[in-house]
Design a protein around this motif. Structure first.
Motif, PDB file in Angstrom:
ATOM      1  N   GLN A   1       0.835  -1.209   0.000  1.00 50.94           N
ATOM      2  CA  GLN A   1       0.000   0.000   0.000  1.00 50.94           C
ATOM      3  C   GLN A   1       0.867   1.255   0.000  1.00 50.94           C
ATOM      4  O   GLN A   1       0.503   2.277  -0.574  1.00 50.94           O
ATOM      5  CB  GLN A   1      -0.900  -0.026   1.249  1.00 50.94           C
ATOM      6  CG  GLN A   1      -1.913   1.093   1.335  1.00 50.94           C
ATOM      7  CD  GLN A   1      -3.050   0.944   0.321  1.00 50.94           C
ATOM      8  OE1 GLN A   1      -3.243  -0.145  -0.213  1.00 50.94           O
ATOM      9  NE2 GLN A   1      -3.746   2.024   0.023  1.00 50.94           N
ATOM     10  N   LEU A   2       2.043   1.157   0.667  1.00 57.43           N
ATOM     11  CA  LEU A   2       2.917   2.326   0.803  1.00 57.43           C
ATOM     12  C   LEU A   2       4.180   2.195  -0.044  1.00 57.43           C
ATOM     13  O   LEU A   2       5.255   2.702   0.307  1.00 57.43           O
ATOM     14  CB  LEU A   2       3.295   2.506   2.289  1.00 57.43           C
ATOM     15  CG  LEU A   2       2.089   2.741   3.227  1.00 57.43           C
ATOM     16  CD1 LEU A   2       2.528   2.746   4.669  1.00 57.43           C
ATOM     17  CD2 LEU A   2       1.379   4.038   2.874  1.00 57.43           C
ATOM     18  N   SER A   3       4.037   1.497  -1.144  1.00 53.45           N
ATOM     19  CA  SER A   3       5.167   1.417  -2.083  1.00 53.45           C
ATOM     20  C   SER A   3       5.437   2.805  -2.678  1.00 53.45           C
ATOM     21  O   SER A   3       4.562   3.679  -2.667  1.00 53.45           O
ATOM     22  CB  SER A   3       4.857   0.409  -3.187  1.00 53.45           C
ATOM     23  OG  SER A   3       3.786   0.884  -3.980  1.00 53.45           O
TER      24      SER A   3
ATOM     25  N   ARG B   1       3.653   8.060  -4.458  1.00 49.75           N
ATOM     26  CA  ARG B   1       3.761   9.149  -5.449  1.00 49.75           C
ATOM     27  C   ARG B   1       2.402   9.383  -6.117  1.00 49.75           C
ATOM     28  O   ARG B   1       1.974  10.528  -6.289  1.00 49.75           O
ATOM     29  CB  ARG B   1       4.811   8.785  -6.515  1.00 49.75           C
ATOM     30  CG  ARG B   1       4.946   9.864  -7.608  1.00 49.75           C
ATOM     31  CD  ARG B   1       5.981   9.473  -8.654  1.00 49.75           C
ATOM     32  NE  ARG B   1       7.337   9.613  -8.142  1.00 49.75           N
ATOM     33  CZ  ARG B   1       8.131   8.592  -7.835  1.00 49.75           C
ATOM     34  NH1 ARG B   1       7.690   7.335  -8.007  1.00 49.75           N
ATOM     35  NH2 ARG B   1       9.343   8.795  -7.369  1.00 49.75           N
ATOM     36  N   LYS B   2       1.733   8.301  -6.464  1.00 50.28           N
ATOM     37  CA  LYS B   2       0.450   8.417  -7.151  1.00 50.28           C
ATOM     38  C   LYS B   2      -0.576   9.143  -6.288  1.00 50.28           C
ATOM     39  O   LYS B   2      -1.238  10.095  -6.728  1.00 50.28           O
ATOM     40  CB  LYS B   2      -0.054   7.014  -7.512  1.00 50.28           C
ATOM     41  CG  LYS B   2      -1.426   6.968  -8.196  1.00 50.28           C
ATOM     42  CD  LYS B   2      -1.741   5.527  -8.602  1.00 50.28           C
ATOM     43  CE  LYS B   2      -3.106   5.432  -9.238  1.00 50.28           C
ATOM     44  NZ  LYS B   2      -4.206   5.697  -8.335  1.00 50.28           N
ATOM     45  N   LEU B   3      -0.705   8.710  -5.016  1.00 53.28           N
ATOM     46  CA  LEU B   3      -1.720   9.309  -4.150  1.00 53.28           C
ATOM     47  C   LEU B   3      -1.372  10.739  -3.769  1.00 53.28           C
ATOM     48  O   LEU B   3      -2.249  11.605  -3.660  1.00 53.28           O
ATOM     49  CB  LEU B   3      -1.897   8.453  -2.882  1.00 53.28           C
ATOM     50  CG  LEU B   3      -2.610   7.109  -3.087  1.00 53.28           C
ATOM     51  CD1 LEU B   3      -2.686   6.332  -1.788  1.00 53.28           C
ATOM     52  CD2 LEU B   3      -4.016   7.320  -3.628  1.00 53.28           C
TER      53      LEU B   3
ATOM     54  N   GLY C   1      -3.700  17.648  -6.819  1.00 56.31           N
ATOM     55  CA  GLY C   1      -4.487  18.213  -7.921  1.00 56.31           C
ATOM     56  C   GLY C   1      -3.618  19.125  -8.793  1.00 56.31           C
ATOM     57  O   GLY C   1      -2.442  18.846  -9.028  1.00 56.31           O
ATOM     58  N   TYR C   2      -4.221  20.265  -9.237  1.00 55.42           N
ATOM     59  CA  TYR C   2      -3.472  21.153 -10.136  1.00 55.42           C
ATOM     60  C   TYR C   2      -2.538  22.070  -9.368  1.00 55.42           C
ATOM     61  O   TYR C   2      -1.662  22.711  -9.931  1.00 55.42           O
ATOM     62  CB  TYR C   2      -4.449  21.993 -10.979  1.00 55.42           C
ATOM     63  CG  TYR C   2      -5.161  23.073 -10.186  1.00 55.42           C
ATOM     64  CD1 TYR C   2      -4.617  24.364 -10.108  1.00 55.42           C
ATOM     65  CD2 TYR C   2      -6.345  22.798  -9.520  1.00 55.42           C
ATOM     66  CE1 TYR C   2      -5.279  25.331  -9.376  1.00 55.42           C
ATOM     67  CE2 TYR C   2      -6.988  23.762  -8.798  1.00 55.42           C
ATOM     68  CZ  TYR C   2      -6.459  25.044  -8.718  1.00 55.42           C
ATOM     69  OH  TYR C   2      -7.084  26.010  -7.994  1.00 55.42           O
ATOM     70  N   GLN C   3      -2.746  22.122  -8.035  1.00 50.75           N
ATOM     71  CA  GLN C   3      -1.928  23.047  -7.244  1.00 50.75           C
ATOM     72  C   GLN C   3      -1.107  22.262  -6.237  1.00 50.75           C
ATOM     73  O   GLN C   3      -1.645  21.571  -5.394  1.00 50.75           O
ATOM     74  CB  GLN C   3      -2.829  24.043  -6.516  1.00 50.75           C
ATOM     75  CG  GLN C   3      -2.035  25.127  -5.783  1.00 50.75           C
ATOM     76  CD  GLN C   3      -2.966  26.202  -5.232  1.00 50.75           C
ATOM     77  OE1 GLN C   3      -4.089  26.334  -5.705  1.00 50.75           O
ATOM     78  NE2 GLN C   3      -2.497  26.958  -4.288  1.00 50.75           N
ATOM     79  N   PRO C   4       0.232  22.325  -6.317  1.00 42.14           N
ATOM     80  CA  PRO C   4       1.078  21.546  -5.406  1.00 42.14           C
ATOM     81  C   PRO C   4       0.935  22.035  -3.965  1.00 42.14           C
ATOM     82  O   PRO C   4       0.575  23.176  -3.716  1.00 42.14           O
ATOM     83  CB  PRO C   4       2.482  21.784  -5.947  1.00 42.14           C
ATOM     84  CG  PRO C   4       2.402  23.090  -6.633  1.00 42.14           C
ATOM     85  CD  PRO C   4       1.020  23.179  -7.215  1.00 42.14           C
TER      86      PRO C   4
ATOM     87  N   ASP D   1      11.077  18.541  -7.171  1.00 39.16           N
ATOM     88  CA  ASP D   1      11.959  18.085  -6.091  1.00 39.16           C
ATOM     89  C   ASP D   1      11.161  17.555  -4.909  1.00 39.16           C
ATOM     90  O   ASP D   1      11.653  16.769  -4.114  1.00 39.16           O
ATOM     91  CB  ASP D   1      12.854  19.242  -5.612  1.00 39.16           C
ATOM     92  CG  ASP D   1      13.876  19.623  -6.668  1.00 39.16           C
ATOM     93  OD1 ASP D   1      14.090  18.756  -7.552  1.00 39.16           O
ATOM     94  OD2 ASP D   1      14.404  20.717  -6.603  1.00 39.16           O
ATOM     95  N   ARG D   2       9.941  18.043  -4.803  1.00 38.66           N
ATOM     96  CA  ARG D   2       9.106  17.628  -3.669  1.00 38.66           C
ATOM     97  C   ARG D   2       8.755  16.143  -3.776  1.00 38.66           C
ATOM     98  O   ARG D   2       8.375  15.541  -2.782  1.00 38.66           O
ATOM     99  CB  ARG D   2       7.803  18.428  -3.634  1.00 38.66           C
ATOM    100  CG  ARG D   2       8.018  19.922  -3.486  1.00 38.66           C
ATOM    101  CD  ARG D   2       6.670  20.630  -3.606  1.00 38.66           C
ATOM    102  NE  ARG D   2       6.832  22.079  -3.667  1.00 38.66           N
ATOM    103  CZ  ARG D   2       6.945  22.857  -2.601  1.00 38.66           C
ATOM    104  NH1 ARG D   2       6.922  22.326  -1.400  1.00 38.66           N
ATOM    105  NH2 ARG D   2       7.101  24.166  -2.733  1.00 38.66           N
ATOM    106  N   TYR D   3       8.825  15.578  -4.933  1.00 37.08           N
ATOM    107  CA  TYR D   3       8.413  14.192  -5.112  1.00 37.08           C
ATOM    108  C   TYR D   3       9.595  13.276  -5.420  1.00 37.08           C
ATOM    109  O   TYR D   3       9.442  12.257  -6.077  1.00 37.08           O
ATOM    110  CB  TYR D   3       7.381  14.091  -6.235  1.00 37.08           C
ATOM    111  CG  TYR D   3       6.188  14.994  -6.022  1.00 37.08           C
ATOM    112  CD1 TYR D   3       5.422  14.855  -4.852  1.00 37.08           C
ATOM    113  CD2 TYR D   3       5.838  15.968  -6.952  1.00 37.08           C
ATOM    114  CE1 TYR D   3       4.337  15.688  -4.643  1.00 37.08           C
ATOM    115  CE2 TYR D   3       4.752  16.788  -6.731  1.00 37.08           C
ATOM    116  CZ  TYR D   3       3.994  16.646  -5.573  1.00 37.08           C
ATOM    117  OH  TYR D   3       2.914  17.461  -5.355  1.00 37.08           O
TER     118      TYR D   3
END
Length: 610
Positions: A380-382, A387-389, A395-398, A511-513
């Motif tokens: 579940q936490l792969s 990254r996907k969740l 959404g459109y705003q980080p 960079d956040r991801y």
């Protein structure tokens, strides 16, 4: 001591009325323990005439071949005064004062069992009681005459069948054998002596009776036999002179026949010195006196048997349960008591008095933790799923400082998976409770007694468990949903903050991801989920116990009791649909118990008066 024989006769009569002869009962019987006298002899040896002489009445069927085809249990009861009469065990309310009618009823009852045109025999006894001031208290069993060959119309096994029937009576240690042998035949070939010797080789309970002394060839006599020189028994031989066929045809009565018998022995030179111990009257008195002494010696054994049987009867009656009440209130009370007994057994399983309740603890201590452990939070936490969740949540705003919505989605998706183990715990406990219901039912004897009540109680208990399961499942799943609906803020406040990665606007949004950052998020979420998992591991059992176990102990049959109070007497009666065979068995045992308690009181009073 004559009251002892009268007592035994009363007990035997009561045994006869109850069918307490040991034929079908698995319990020891009083009948078998009471001394009896069995009359044994070959066909045409004069058995019937001896019995009629003792009774003083002409009442037995006569004819050629096998006339006695069923055992006749003859109980003689001495009465002080009044008219002589007879009663049959199969016709308990009918008195016979005409002894010719007694003879006919013996023949008719024999034919009912063996067939009118048949020459078959039957081991089913006929019970006949004769009350007269001219008899001594005795119980005699007239058995079919022993034979050496089967005649036309009889099975080849008739010889062996009769011998086995006779043996079944005389081999009992409480049986006194009255061996009838005709004096005009060699004692070495006497059927009665032969079979008596086999079961009583020392002659300790055999009385020898010689008949047809008056029919011996001229120049011969029976002195050697009567003096025990030909065949010695422990008790002296007794000779009798029965009525001849001519006497019977002339309807010579028994009083005259007895007088002629006395005259024969006193006037015949060879037998004059033996006359004081010859004749049917003397035979009756000797048998009565001997029976008294045997009964007296058997009193301790009778007391022991009676006490043991009373205990066994009481145990059996207790196992069968109480009889059904007749009124509606009694039936309702009875059902309530049975249900309370069942409920008590069920609670004992839960409380550890009886086995089974420990299985519930096993669910909480093993099955639930194992099920939670099997949840694959690492998948579940792969990295890809985190990254996907996270990106979907932005959404459109980080996000600016921390991906709060992403955290929430990751946590919720993980915690929701805990509903499976929670539901499984509820269902597992439900299954155990159902199993304990069935055990408690099988351990409640009264529910075995009433099949319809057993079904109703079982259905009502299971329905209650199902309602409790549904409520418990709802409450337990709410625990999981509560963990989803409100997160523990302090947990996240205590986490080390990564300001550089979380809130420096000089870095690119991508960079956040990066992997390190996402791994950190996954690690934080896993720590929180593990904390929630530990909490639910403790709270789920509490919820299940409160909603199912506690409620089952408190109100398992509440709905059933409420419905029960609305039922009428007829409906209550349908619940108490006891097997008629059990009802009959209880009634029979109760009557036997009454008989044995009465026997206990009477024999104890005689024993104390000795």
């Amino acid at each position: 001591m004559e009251n002892l024989i009268a007592l035994v006769n009363r007990l035997q009569r009561a045994c006869t009325a109850l069918g307490d002869h040991g034929e079908e009962s698995s319990l020891p019987t009083l009948w078998d323990a009471l001394p009896t006298i069995a009359v044994v002899g070959g066909q045409s040896s004069g058995k019937s005439s001896v019995l009629e002489s003792i009774v003083g009445k002409d009442f037995l069927p006569r004819g050629s071949g096998i006339v006695t085809r069923r055992p006749l249990v003859l109980q003689l009861h001495r009465i002080d005064e009044g008219r002589e009469y007879a009663e049959f065990g199969h016709l308990p309310r009918k008195r016979f004062t005409d002894f010719a009618a007694v003879r006919k009823e013996i023949s008719d009852e024999t034919d009912r069992e063996t067939g009118r045109s048949s020459r078959q025999i039957s081991s089913v006894p006929i019970y006949l009681s004769i009350y007269s001031p001219n008899v001594v208290n005795l119980t005699l069993v007239d058995l079919p005459g022993l034979t050496k060959v089967a005649v036309e119309g009889q099975p080849d096994s008739i010889v062996q069948d009769i011998e086995e029937m006779v043996r079944s009576y005389i081999e009992k240690p409480n049986c006194i054998i009255l061996a009838i042998s005709p004096a005009n035949q060699d004692l070495a070939t006497s059927d009665a002596i032969k079979i008596s010797r086999e079961v009583d080789p020392k002659g300790e309970r055999t009385f020898g009776v010689l008949t047809k002394i008056d029919l011996m060839d001229k120049g011969t006599n029976a002195v050697d036999m009567l003096e025990g020189k030909a065949y010695k028994l422990q008790f002296p031989w007794i000779g009798v002179v029965n009525r001849s066929q001519a006497d019977i045809n002339k309807n010579v009565d028994m009083i005259a026949a007895r007088r002629r018998e006395r005259e024969y022995f006193s006037s015949t030179p060879e037998y004059r010195h033996l006359a004081h111990r010859m004749g049917s009257e003397h035979l009756g008195k000797v048998l009565s006196k001997h029976l008294e002494s045997v009964i007296k010696s058997r009193i301790p054994g009778l007391q022991s048997l009676i006490n043991k049987t009373i205990t066994e009867l009481e145990t059996e009656l207790s196992r069968l349960g109480k009889p059904i009440a007749t009124d509606a209130g009694g039936k309702l009370y009875m059902i309530m008591e049975i249900c309370r007994s069942f409920d008590g057994n069920f609670k004992e399983h839960l409380d550890g008095v009886r086995p089974g309740g420990d299985k519930i603890y096993y669910v909480f201590d093993n099955q639930l933790p194992a099920a939670l452990k099997r949840l694959q939070f690492d998948k579940q936490l792969s990295m890809d799923n985190v990254r996907k969740l996270i990106t979907e949540a932005d959404g459109y705003q980080p996000h600016l400082i921390a991906p709060e919505q992403g955290y929430r989605r990751l946590i919720e998706s993980s915690i929701v998976s805990m509903k499976g183990p929670a539901e499984a715990a509820v269902d597992a406990v439900h299954a155990i409770l159902k199993e304990l219901i069935h055990k408690a039912i099988s351990e409640t004897p009264e529910l075995k007694q009433y099949p319809s009540l057993r079904v109703e109680v079982s259905n009502a208990a299971v329905e209650s468990l199902e309602r409790m399961r549904d409520e418990s499942k709802k409450a337990t799943l709410q625990l999981v949903e509560m963990e989803c609906s409100y997160l523990t803020v302090d947990f996240f406040r205590k986490l080390p903050q990564d300001m550089e990665k979380g809130g420096n606007p000089t870095h690119s949004i991508f960079d956040r991801y990066n992997d390190s950052y996402l791994r950190r998020i996954g690690s934080n979420v896993l720590s929180y989920v593990n904390m929630v998992c530990a909490t639910l591991r403790n709270s789920i059992p509490k919820s299940v116990v409160y909603g199912q176990v506690r409620e089952a102990k408190r109100s398992l049959l509440d709905h059933f009791f409420a419905d029960l109070g609305k039922k009428e007497g007829k409906q209550l009666g349908k619940l108490l649909d006891e097997d008629p065979a059990i009802m009959q068995r209880r009634l029979s045992l109760a009557k036997r118990l009454e008989l044995y308690r009465a026997a206990q009181a009477e024999i104890d009073s005689v024993a104390w008066s000795k």
